[in-house]
Motif scaffolding. Structure first.
Motif, PDB file in Angstrom:
ATOM      1  N   ASP A 198       0.757  -1.398   0.522  1.00 55.98           N
ATOM      2  CA  ASP A 198       0.511   0.028  -0.465  1.00 55.98           C
ATOM      3  C   ASP A 198       0.817   1.167   0.693  1.00 55.98           C
ATOM      4  O   ASP A 198       1.312   1.691   1.051  1.00 55.98           O
ATOM      5  N   ALA A 199       0.826   2.013  -0.825  1.00 55.99           N
ATOM      6  CA  ALA A 199       1.513   3.125  -1.200  1.00 55.99           C
ATOM      7  C   ALA A 199       1.867   3.958  -0.331  1.00 55.99           C
ATOM      8  O   ALA A 199       2.846   4.508   0.050  1.00 55.99           O
ATOM      9  N   VAL A 200       1.046   4.822   0.066  1.00 52.33           N
ATOM     10  CA  VAL A 200       0.717   5.932   1.160  1.00 52.33           C
ATOM     11  C   VAL A 200       0.933   5.116   2.211  1.00 52.33           C
ATOM     12  O   VAL A 200       1.218   5.688   3.049  1.00 52.33           O
ATOM     13  N   HIS A 201       0.423   4.063   2.553  1.00 52.79           N
ATOM     14  CA  HIS A 201       0.462   3.738   3.872  1.00 52.79           C
ATOM     15  C   HIS A 201       2.298   3.185   3.786  1.00 52.79           C
ATOM     16  O   HIS A 201       2.978   3.968   5.391  1.00 52.79           O
ATOM     17  N   VAL A 208       1.344  12.470  -3.672  1.00 46.45           N
ATOM     18  CA  VAL A 208       1.885  10.551  -4.169  1.00 46.45           C
ATOM     19  C   VAL A 208       2.026  10.974  -5.552  1.00 46.45           C
ATOM     20  O   VAL A 208       2.976  10.166  -6.216  1.00 46.45           O
ATOM     21  N   TYR A 209       1.679  11.530  -6.520  1.00 48.15           N
ATOM     22  CA  TYR A 209       1.525  11.783  -7.722  1.00 48.15           C
ATOM     23  C   TYR A 209       2.885  12.172  -8.147  1.00 48.15           C
ATOM     24  O   TYR A 209       3.747  10.688  -9.070  1.00 48.15           O
ATOM     25  N   PHE A 210       4.149  13.323  -7.696  1.00 47.12           N
ATOM     26  CA  PHE A 210       5.384  12.631  -7.880  1.00 47.12           C
ATOM     27  C   PHE A 210       5.788  11.429  -7.809  1.00 47.12           C
ATOM     28  O   PHE A 210       7.006  10.927  -7.581  1.00 47.12           O
ATOM     29  N   ILE A 211       5.877  11.108  -6.378  1.00 46.58           N
ATOM     30  CA  ILE A 211       6.417   9.348  -5.885  1.00 46.58           C
ATOM     31  C   ILE A 211       5.654   8.305  -6.959  1.00 46.58           C
ATOM     32  O   ILE A 211       7.007   8.176  -7.788  1.00 46.58           O
ATOM     33  N   PHE A 212       4.739   8.759  -7.751  1.00 44.04           N
ATOM     34  CA  PHE A 212       4.444   7.569  -8.535  1.00 44.04           C
ATOM     35  C   PHE A 212       5.048   7.812  -9.877  1.00 44.04           C
ATOM     36  O   PHE A 212       5.489   6.814 -10.650  1.00 44.04           O
ATOM     37  N   GLN A 213       5.480   8.622 -10.544  1.00 44.28           N
ATOM     38  CA  GLN A 213       5.999   8.938 -11.464  1.00 44.28           C
ATOM     39  C   GLN A 213       7.020   8.710 -11.354  1.00 44.28           C
ATOM     40  O   GLN A 213       8.489   8.189 -12.380  1.00 44.28           O
ATOM     41  N   HIS A 214       8.123   8.799  -9.702  1.00 42.62           N
ATOM     42  CA  HIS A 214       9.476   8.673  -9.773  1.00 42.62           C
ATOM     43  C   HIS A 214       9.662   7.361  -9.441  1.00 42.62           C
ATOM     44  O   HIS A 214      10.938   6.972 -10.409  1.00 42.62           O
ATOM     45  N   MET A 215       8.664   6.502  -9.083  1.00 40.57           N
ATOM     46  CA  MET A 215       9.226   5.128  -8.648  1.00 40.57           C
ATOM     47  C   MET A 215       9.005   3.937 -10.729  1.00 40.57           C
ATOM     48  O   MET A 215       9.714   3.329 -10.446  1.00 40.57           O
ATOM     49  N   GLY A 268      17.083  -1.019  -0.441  1.00 44.59           N
ATOM     50  CA  GLY A 268      17.108  -1.436   1.055  1.00 44.59           C
ATOM     51  C   GLY A 268      16.217  -3.298   0.278  1.00 44.59           C
ATOM     52  O   GLY A 268      16.263  -3.639   0.634  1.00 44.59           O
ATOM     53  N   PHE A 269      14.872  -2.861  -0.400  1.00 43.30           N
ATOM     54  CA  PHE A 269      14.411  -3.970  -1.668  1.00 43.30           C
ATOM     55  C   PHE A 269      15.504  -4.339  -1.788  1.00 43.30           C
ATOM     56  O   PHE A 269      15.414  -6.517  -2.094  1.00 43.30           O
ATOM     57  N   ARG A 270      15.652  -3.936  -2.948  1.00 43.28           N
ATOM     58  CA  ARG A 270      16.693  -4.693  -4.418  1.00 43.28           C
ATOM     59  C   ARG A 270      17.746  -4.717  -3.493  1.00 43.28           C
ATOM     60  O   ARG A 270      18.174  -6.285  -3.688  1.00 43.28           O
ATOM     61  N   ARG A 271      18.364  -4.847  -2.547  1.00 40.85           N
ATOM     62  CA  ARG A 271      19.496  -5.786  -1.526  1.00 40.85           C
ATOM     63  C   ARG A 271      19.517  -6.260  -1.202  1.00 40.85           C
ATOM     64  O   ARG A 271      20.034  -7.602  -0.537  1.00 40.85           O
ATOM     65  N   LEU A 272      18.116  -7.084  -0.726  1.00 39.78           N
ATOM     66  CA  LEU A 272      17.265  -7.908  -0.196  1.00 39.78           C
ATOM     67  C   LEU A 272      16.741  -8.535  -1.178  1.00 39.78           C
ATOM     68  O   LEU A 272      15.959  -9.902  -0.763  1.00 39.78           O
ATOM     69  N   GLN A 273      16.647  -9.059  -2.690  1.00 40.01           N
ATOM     70  CA  GLN A 273      15.999  -9.196  -3.390  1.00 40.01           C
ATOM     71  C   GLN A 273      14.273 -10.110  -2.834  1.00 40.01           C
ATOM     72  O   GLN A 273      14.268 -10.770  -3.247  1.00 40.01           O
ATOM     73  N   ILE A 274      14.060  -8.660  -2.460  1.00 44.52           N
ATOM     74  CA  ILE A 274      12.420  -8.293  -2.601  1.00 44.52           C
ATOM     75  C   ILE A 274      11.667  -7.258  -3.298  1.00 44.52           C
ATOM     76  O   ILE A 274      12.290  -5.826  -4.191  1.00 44.52           O
ATOM     77  N   THR A 275      10.778  -7.854  -4.252  1.00 40.91           N
ATOM     78  CA  THR A 275       9.957  -6.942  -5.348  1.00 40.91           C
ATOM     79  C   THR A 275       9.047  -6.699  -5.006  1.00 40.91           C
ATOM     80  O   THR A 275       8.420  -6.989  -5.022  1.00 40.91           O
ATOM     81  N   PRO A 276       8.998  -5.299  -4.917  1.00 38.46           N
ATOM     82  CA  PRO A 276       8.120  -4.114  -4.320  1.00 38.46           C
ATOM     83  C   PRO A 276       6.930  -3.984  -5.621  1.00 38.46           C
ATOM     84  O   PRO A 276       7.431  -3.730  -6.819  1.00 38.46           O
ATOM     85  N   VAL A 277       5.696  -4.086  -4.769  1.00 30.43           N
ATOM     86  CA  VAL A 277       4.588  -4.070  -5.917  1.00 30.43           C
ATOM     87  C   VAL A 277       3.969  -2.882  -5.652  1.00 30.43           C
ATOM     88  O   VAL A 277       2.786  -2.774  -4.405  1.00 30.43           O
ATOM     89  N   PHE A 278       4.279  -1.296  -6.124  1.00 32.67           N
ATOM     90  CA  PHE A 278       3.448  -0.519  -5.033  1.00 32.67           C
ATOM     91  C   PHE A 278       1.522  -0.348  -5.574  1.00 32.67           C
ATOM     92  O   PHE A 278       1.888  -0.160  -6.925  1.00 32.67           O
ATOM     93  N   ILE A 279       0.776  -0.316  -4.882  1.00 30.75           N
ATOM     94  CA  ILE A 279      -0.514  -0.145  -5.516  1.00 30.75           C
ATOM     95  C   ILE A 279      -0.959   1.291  -5.001  1.00 30.75           C
ATOM     96  O   ILE A 279      -0.988   1.837  -3.647  1.00 30.75           O
ATOM     97  N   PHE A 280      -0.849   2.052  -5.880  1.00 35.39           N
ATOM     98  CA  PHE A 280      -1.796   3.672  -5.091  1.00 35.39           C
ATOM     99  C   PHE A 280      -3.435   3.372  -5.109  1.00 35.39           C
ATOM    100  O   PHE A 280      -4.080   2.844  -5.829  1.00 35.39           O
ATOM    101  N   GLN A 281      -3.761   4.400  -4.810  1.00 35.32           N
ATOM    102  CA  GLN A 281      -5.959   4.310  -4.423  1.00 35.32           C
ATOM    103  C   GLN A 281      -5.744   5.222  -5.836  1.00 35.32           C
ATOM    104  O   GLN A 281      -5.331   5.997  -5.828  1.00 35.32           O
ATOM    105  N   GLY A 282      -6.475   5.146  -5.465  1.00 34.91           N
ATOM    106  CA  GLY A 282      -7.595   4.821  -6.845  1.00 34.91           C
ATOM    107  C   GLY A 282      -9.023   5.743  -6.788  1.00 34.91           C
ATOM    108  O   GLY A 282      -8.643   6.672  -5.508  1.00 34.91           O
ATOM    109  N   MET A 283      -9.855   4.947  -6.664  1.00 37.73           N
ATOM    110  CA  MET A 283     -11.268   6.435  -6.913  1.00 37.73           C
ATOM    111  C   MET A 283     -12.270   5.459  -5.928  1.00 37.73           C
ATOM    112  O   MET A 283     -12.097   4.752  -5.457  1.00 37.73           O
ATOM    113  N   THR A 284     -12.308   6.421  -4.406  1.00 41.01           N
ATOM    114  CA  THR A 284     -12.144   5.772  -3.166  1.00 41.01           C
ATOM    115  C   THR A 284     -13.393   7.385  -3.200  1.00 41.01           C
ATOM    116  O   THR A 284     -13.532   8.130  -3.094  1.00 41.01           O
TER     117      THR A 284
END
Length: 420
Positions: A32-35, A131-138, A68-84
Motif C-alpha cells: 500500500d504505497a501511501v501507508h 503521491v503523484y510525484f512519487i508514483f512517477q518517480h518510482m 533496501g528492497f533490492r539489496r534483500l532481493q525483494i520485489t516491491p509492487v506498489f499499489i496507489f489509491q484510486g477512486m474512493t
C-alpha cells in the motif's frame, strides 16, 4: 481502511510479531504505497507543512528505501489509491485540525519545541501532489507501480489471493477484507519487519471473523462513526477492547436498534451500511478476467452500489487509471456526480475559497475532454461541487441557505481539442 485504535490495541495485546527481512527474500511484496510512505521516518519532517512544502530530499529518501528492497532481493509492487468515496464524517479530521491550531498557537508564542511535537502528529505530508510525484518517480526507477481502480487495500488482497504477490504490506485494516497476514512496518536498518496474523487475533479474542469486522466498525472507521455507547469522556481513553466485547455479545445489526434518537440512528446506520458494502464488494481489477468488478463475486451486488461508488465506467477509462496515465479525480467526479475539494489549506482565507469557485470553467473543460468519449449519460451529468468546508458537515444542514455549485461537462464538449 483506517480503524480507530486497532493498531495500538494489537500492540497492547502483544499481537504484533517481528520477523527477519531475510524471510521475504525472493518474494513479490504488495505494498500500500501511501501507508508505506507514511511509515518512512525520514519523510516525517514536522515543520514541512508549516513551511509550505514537502520534506527536503524526498526522492533521495525514497531511493534509499528502494535500495533496501533490492539489496534483500525483494520485489516491491506498489499499489496507489484510486477512486474512493469521501469520508462521511470528520472523526479523524477534526482531531488533526485542533492539533494544527494548537501547533500554530505554540509557535506564535515562541514555544518551538512544543509546537514541533504538535505539527508532527497533526500534519500529513502525503497529499495528492506528493503521491503523484512519487508514483512517477518510482515508475522512472523501474518499479512495478499500479493505481488501483478503487481501494488499494482490496486490490492488494485480491493480488495476494491470486498469487500475484506472496506478502502484503499495509495498515491493520487490511484484515477486514479477509487477508490472513499483513506486514505493517519494515525496518531496513535493523533488517526486521512487524506483522499481524488474523487467526491469532481471532483465537486470542475468542471471536469469529464476522465478529472481528463488527468490532472494527463499532470502533469507527473513516466511513462509520464510533458506536455511541462506546464513547467515553475526555479524561478516559477510548478502549478498543470494549468494541470487541460488544461485538461478541450480539451482531452489529442487533445493536442498530438501540440508538436513543432517530437522528443519531440515521447518522450511524448509513455509515455502517456503506462500510459493510465497501468491505464486502469494493471493485478491484481482476487479473484473470482483465476487468474491473466487485471484489467478492459471491451473491448479488447491492442495489445501492452506484449511490456509494458511482456509475460503472468504460473499461478503457479504467485502463488509463490503472496505468497511472489519468488521475482518479476526474473519472470519480463523472462516476459519482460529486467533485470534492478535500485538501484544506494551511491558512484558510476568503480569497482561497473564492479561487475554488473561479476554477469552474477550467474543471468543466477537463471533464468535458473525458466525457466526450463516454456515453451520453456522462456528458449530460450535473456534478455537485463541495469544498473542504462543506462536504464533512452534517448533510441535513450543509446545504441550508447555501446555493449549490455544479459542473456540467456537456457545456465543454466542443472545445476543439482531442487529447485521445
Amino acid at each position: 481502511m483506517r480503524v480507530r485504535h486497532l493498531q495500538s490495541h494489537l500492540h497492547d495485546e502483544k499481537l504484533i510479531y517481528q520477523g527477519k527481512l531475510e524471510a521475504l527474500q525472493g518474494q513479490r511484496l504488495g505494498i500500500d504505497a501511501v501507508h508505506w510512505l507514511r511509515s518512512i521516518q525520514a519523510l516525517k519532517d514536522p515543520f514541512a507543512d508549516a513551511l509550505g512544502g514537502v520534506p527536503p530530499g524526498i526522492f533521495g529518501v525514497v531511493d534509499k528505501e528502494l535500495e533496501g528492497f533490492r539489496r534483500l532481493q525483494i520485489t516491491p509492487v506498489f499499489i496507489f489509491q484510486g477512486m474512493t468515496p469521501g469520508p462521511k464524517h470528520s472523526m479523524f479530521v477534526n482531531r488533526m485540525d485542533q492539533q494544527m491550531m494548537d501547533a500554530w498557537a505554540l509557535l506564535a508564542s515562541g514555544h518551538n519545541s512544543e509546537a514541533q511535537k504538535f505539527f508532527a502528529v497533526s500534519t500529513s505530508r502525503i497529499n495528492g501532489d506528493f503521491v503523484y510525484f512519487i508514483f512517477q518517480h518510482m515508475r522512472y526507477r523501474g518499479c512495478e507501480v499500479l493505481q488501483a481502480p478503487y481501494f488499494a487495500g482490496t486490490q492488494l488482497v485480491h493480488f495476494a489471493e491470486g498469487g500475484v504477490v506472496q506478502a502484503v504490506f499495509g495498515p491493520p485494516g487490511l484484515l477486514l477484507f479477509g487477508l490472513s497476514k499483513a506486514i505493517i512496518n519494515i525496518d531496513f536498518q535493523n533488517v526486521v519487519f512487524d506483522w499481524i496474523d488474523l487467526e491469532r487475533i481471532l483465537d486470542k479474542w475468542n471471536m469469529t471473523r464476522e465478529q472481528f469486522v463488527d468490532a472494527c466498525m463499532l470502533a469507527g472507521t473513516e466511513y462509520c462513526l464510533t458506536f455511541p455507547y462506546l464513547q467515553v469522556d475526555q479524561v478516559m481513553r477510548f478502549n478498543f477492547d470494549v468494541a470487541v466485547n460488544v461485538a461478541k455479545q450480539a451482531p452489529l445489526l442487533q445493536w442498530m436498534h438501540t440508538f436513543p434518537t432517530e437522528d443519531m440512528k440515521a447518522d450511524h446506520v448509513e455509515g455502517y451500511c456503506v462500510c459493510k458494502l465497501l468491505i464486502q464488494s469494493s471493485p478491484v481489477y481482476h487479473v484473470k478476467a482483465n476487468a474491473v468488478r466487485p471484489f467478492s463475486s459471491s451473491g448479488p451486488v447491492p442495489s445501492d452500489y452506484p449511490a456509494v461508488l458511482g456509475a460503472l465506467l468504460p473499461s478503457s477509462l479504467y485502463f488509463l487509471i490503472v496505468s497511472g496515465m489519468l488521475s482518479a479525480k476526474l473519472p470519480q467526479a463523472l462516476a459519482k456526480g460529486e467533485w470534492l475539494d478535500k485538501s484544506q489549506p494551511l491558512v484558510d482565507t476568503q480569497e482561497y475559497r473564492q479561487l475554488l469557485s473561479d476554477l469552474t470553467e477550467y474543471r468543466q473543460r477537463a471533464l468535458g475532454l473525458i466525457a466526450r468519449h463516454l456515453p451520453s449519460y456522462f456528458r449530460s451529468k450535473r456534478i455537485l461541487c463541495k469544498a473542504f468546508w462543506e462536504h464533512l458537515q452534517n448533510r441535513r444542514s450543509c446545504d441550508a441557505g447555501r446555493a449549490r455549485r455544479y459542473l456540467q461537462p456537456d457545456k465543454m464538449q466542443d472545445v476543439g481539442v482531442d487529447v485521445w
